[in-house]
Scaffold this motif. Sequence first.
Motif, PDB file in Angstrom:
ATOM      1  N   ASP A   1       0.822  -1.208   0.000  1.00  0.00           N
ATOM      2  CA  ASP A   1       0.000   0.000   0.000  1.00  0.00           C
ATOM      3  C   ASP A   1       0.864   1.270   0.000  1.00  0.00           C
ATOM      4  N   TYR A   2       1.868   1.286   0.865  1.00  0.00           N
ATOM      5  CA  TYR A   2       2.758   2.459   0.938  1.00  0.00           C
ATOM      6  C   TYR A   2       3.517   2.653  -0.368  1.00  0.00           C
ATOM      7  N   LEU A   3       4.009   1.541  -0.926  1.00  0.00           N
ATOM      8  CA  LEU A   3       4.817   1.671  -2.142  1.00  0.00           C
ATOM      9  C   LEU A   3       3.966   2.090  -3.336  1.00  0.00           C
ATOM     10  N   GLU A   4       2.724   1.606  -3.379  1.00  0.00           N
ATOM     11  CA  GLU A   4       1.815   2.067  -4.443  1.00  0.00           C
ATOM     12  C   GLU A   4       1.598   3.578  -4.306  1.00  0.00           C
ATOM     13  N   PHE A   5       1.482   4.014  -3.063  1.00  0.00           N
ATOM     14  CA  PHE A   5       1.304   5.438  -2.792  1.00  0.00           C
ATOM     15  C   PHE A   5       2.482   6.238  -3.356  1.00  0.00           C
ATOM     16  N   PHE A   6       3.700   5.814  -3.021  1.00  0.00           N
ATOM     17  CA  PHE A   6       4.881   6.560  -3.481  1.00  0.00           C
ATOM     18  C   PHE A   6       5.049   6.467  -4.994  1.00  0.00           C
ATOM     19  N   GLU A   7       4.759   5.318  -5.563  1.00  0.00           N
ATOM     20  CA  GLU A   7       4.893   5.166  -7.008  1.00  0.00           C
ATOM     21  C   GLU A   7       3.985   6.170  -7.719  1.00  0.00           C
ATOM     22  N   GLU A   8       2.763   6.340  -7.190  1.00  0.00           N
ATOM     23  CA  GLU A   8       1.834   7.286  -7.806  1.00  0.00           C
ATOM     24  C   GLU A   8       2.205   8.736  -7.528  1.00  0.00           C
TER      25      GLU A   8
ATOM     26  N   CYS B   1      14.056   8.384  -7.649  1.00  0.00           N
ATOM     27  CA  CYS B   1      12.748   8.294  -7.036  1.00  0.00           C
ATOM     28  C   CYS B   1      11.725   7.692  -7.997  1.00  0.00           C
ATOM     29  N   ARG B   2      11.696   8.209  -9.225  1.00  0.00           N
ATOM     30  CA  ARG B   2      10.690   7.747 -10.196  1.00  0.00           C
ATOM     31  C   ARG B   2      10.820   6.247 -10.460  1.00  0.00           C
ATOM     32  N   VAL B   3      12.049   5.822 -10.752  1.00  0.00           N
ATOM     33  CA  VAL B   3      12.259   4.411 -11.075  1.00  0.00           C
ATOM     34  C   VAL B   3      12.354   3.577  -9.798  1.00  0.00           C
ATOM     35  N   GLY B   4      12.965   4.156  -8.771  1.00  0.00           N
ATOM     36  CA  GLY B   4      13.157   3.428  -7.516  1.00  0.00           C
ATOM     37  C   GLY B   4      11.840   3.007  -6.896  1.00  0.00           C
ATOM     38  N   CYS B   5      10.904   3.934  -6.769  1.00  0.00           N
ATOM     39  CA  CYS B   5       9.619   3.613  -6.141  1.00  0.00           C
ATOM     40  C   CYS B   5       8.932   2.480  -6.903  1.00  0.00           C
ATOM     41  N   GLN B   6       9.009   2.581  -8.248  1.00  0.00           N
ATOM     42  CA  GLN B   6       8.396   1.562  -9.100  1.00  0.00           C
ATOM     43  C   GLN B   6       9.040   0.188  -8.891  1.00  0.00           C
ATOM     44  N   GLN B   7      10.373   0.181  -8.840  1.00  0.00           N
ATOM     45  CA  GLN B   7      11.085  -1.096  -8.734  1.00  0.00           C
ATOM     46  C   GLN B   7      10.902  -1.742  -7.360  1.00  0.00           C
ATOM     47  N   LEU B   8      10.840  -0.928  -6.310  1.00  0.00           N
ATOM     48  CA  LEU B   8      10.613  -1.501  -4.983  1.00  0.00           C
ATOM     49  C   LEU B   8       9.268  -2.216  -4.960  1.00  0.00           C
ATOM     50  N   LEU B   9       8.252  -1.566  -5.548  1.00  0.00           N
ATOM     51  CA  LEU B   9       6.911  -2.154  -5.576  1.00  0.00           C
ATOM     52  C   LEU B   9       6.907  -3.445  -6.401  1.00  0.00           C
TER      53      LEU B   9
ATOM     54  N   GLU C   1      19.107   2.348  -0.775  1.00  0.00           N
ATOM     55  CA  GLU C   1      20.207   3.211  -0.312  1.00  0.00           C
ATOM     56  C   GLU C   1      20.511   4.291  -1.359  1.00  0.00           C
ATOM     57  N   THR C   2      20.514   3.858  -2.625  1.00  0.00           N
ATOM     58  CA  THR C   2      20.751   4.807  -3.715  1.00  0.00           C
ATOM     59  C   THR C   2      19.672   5.885  -3.735  1.00  0.00           C
ATOM     60  N   MET C   3      18.429   5.448  -3.531  1.00  0.00           N
ATOM     61  CA  MET C   3      17.330   6.421  -3.529  1.00  0.00           C
ATOM     62  C   MET C   3      17.517   7.458  -2.433  1.00  0.00           C
ATOM     63  N   LYS C   4      17.943   6.966  -1.251  1.00  0.00           N
ATOM     64  CA  LYS C   4      18.145   7.883  -0.116  1.00  0.00           C
ATOM     65  C   LYS C   4      19.219   8.913  -0.426  1.00  0.00           C
ATOM     66  N   LEU C   5      20.287   8.427  -1.088  1.00  0.00           N
ATOM     67  CA  LEU C   5      21.419   9.320  -1.368  1.00  0.00           C
ATOM     68  C   LEU C   5      21.153  10.256  -2.523  1.00  0.00           C
ATOM     69  N   ALA C   6      20.474   9.746  -3.545  1.00  0.00           N
ATOM     70  CA  ALA C   6      20.457  10.486  -4.812  1.00  0.00           C
ATOM     71  C   ALA C   6      19.149  11.184  -5.141  1.00  0.00           C
ATOM     72  N   SER C   7      18.086  10.929  -4.384  1.00  0.00           N
ATOM     73  CA  SER C   7      16.825  11.590  -4.721  1.00  0.00           C
ATOM     74  C   SER C   7      16.903  13.065  -4.372  1.00  0.00           C
ATOM     75  N   LYS C   8      16.143  13.846  -5.126  1.00  0.00           N
ATOM     76  CA  LYS C   8      16.246  15.299  -4.996  1.00  0.00           C
ATOM     77  C   LYS C   8      15.531  15.834  -3.757  1.00  0.00           C
TER      78      LYS C   8
ATOM     79  N   SER D   1      12.724   9.435   1.499  1.00  0.00           N
ATOM     80  CA  SER D   1      12.085   8.759   2.628  1.00  0.00           C
ATOM     81  C   SER D   1      11.226   7.565   2.230  1.00  0.00           C
ATOM     82  N   ALA D   2      10.946   7.387   0.934  1.00  0.00           N
ATOM     83  CA  ALA D   2      10.213   6.185   0.516  1.00  0.00           C
ATOM     84  C   ALA D   2      10.931   4.902   0.979  1.00  0.00           C
TER      85      ALA D   2
END
Lengths: 155, 385
Positions: free
Chosen positions: B306-313, B322-330, B354-361, B367-368
């Motif tokens: 549920d949370y990951l669907e939220f972030f993906e959207e 973030c864009r690809v990371g959220c999708q791939q985690l889900l 970890e990459t998402m945490k470091l590199a997201s804008k 925080s996803a």
Amino acid sequence: MTNIEELVKEQAEVHGKERKNLMPILQAVLRSERYISEEAMVAIAKELDISTADVYGTASFYTFMDTKPKGKNVIRVCKTITCHMKGKDAVIGALEDLLKIKLGENTSDGKFSLLQANCLGWCHKGPVMLINDEVYPEVTPESAVEVIQEYLKQK
Amino acid sequence: MDNKIKKVDLIFEKVDYLDILEKSFKRTQDEIILDVIDSGLRGRGGAGFPTGLKWKFAKNEEADQKYVICNADEGEPGTFKDREILTQSPEKVLAGMALCGMATGASKGYIYLRGEYNFLLPSLSATINKFHEDLKELNFDFTIEINSGSGAYVCGEETALMESMEGKRGEPRNKPPFPTSSGYLGKPTSINNVETLVFALMIAKEGPTKFKEMGTFDSRGSKVFSVSGDTPTAGIFELELGMSLENFVNEFGDGDTKAVQIGGAAGFCVSRKDFKDTVIGFEGIPTGGSMMLFNSTRSMFNILKDYLEFFEEESCGQCTPCRVGCQQLLKGIEAVKKGVKPPAYLDELQKLSETMKLASKCGLGQSAPNPFNSIINNFREEIIY
């Protein structure tokens, strides 16, 4: 001048013709039409003297700004976790049966659209649904159907 | 650490807000700001930046125009306290904005209200009109307007919110420059959460000491919590900060609490074994107010999905991690659940996070990974089987 063009012109006068007024103008079109049509986007771009692509880019970014036709009453059922736990699926099921459409569709008479939304901010009173700007917390499949039946009677 | 639950009533307390403003307007900007700094108040939207410092930065800027923004784009799942504050105490929010305007030298304020709360518009507009009349009597030049959102979680991020107010896509900006030097329309802007503004007003009323004496060294004062999920007492509660999660669960749990998600979808999931050692506050796990309780009947896989669907959207799509990371985690946890990918794939996904945490804008992509990692670490078996 078409109705849409008139509406856009009027709203541009009310809010001002600067780029920063794009959101309130789009929102006014949305209130009146329930979606932002191509015609509206072209008219807004003309009034604000910006590119149509910029208008489309902004409109398509926001979940509530639909760029495809929507029913007169847009139903949004919250799908986020606590509403999920409290039974939003059953509410959606009951509405699908009543309106004879699936999630994401419009009724053929153009009266309703049925959508899901992310957290609507009523987690202590889920499941919750919005119809246009009206909020209905703690709905059950039965009470949701009753609400829609009231809308059917009115309009 | 072993603090019991202490209920507080500062946010919803009825006060003579005009009297507070009248007295505050007789003081200097520095005196007001020093009180807020001294109180230890940190932003109540989630990020927790010291409010007094924010005001000081904005005050020190030279500009022909400065702005105050009240961030009422309350989109974090599990949070609903700002709606309640705007319903029950709207005058105090407006007065907090005027106080911030006085302290920073701004004559214009905006409330960015999420579109989901449009039903508040008629009453809030009427309150603003009356407030403008009140300010005229105090001879203070400050006006407030409402800007509506249209359903975008990311607009709660302060610079995305300003982009939206400027009529653009709500895509977060690079920081620096920070809003206090270049915010709305490039002008110095102090943007504060609804609740923060009310606390600032109460600090102006009572002085910093009372606020400072509550809570802990890192988390002064009290906080409005939004309690939901598997609890017999869902709702809004103002509590002193710094309590242990165990005490919180004893008060609000249903006797079978297996996990608590602190800080909304972007926050952390804490399992039962860690309730005792977890402090709710900036030294432990901070929250913008969201506290979601889950009992042992709940599937943690469904919650994480549920949370990951939220972030993906809700990812704005601007930056790749973030864009690809959220999708791939889900997609990843669904694949592991179905057995298409081996359980060890979760380790790969944790590297990606970890990459998402470091590199997201912005905070969204950074925080996803929080719910992802804390749920995988605590409930790995529920994700796999």
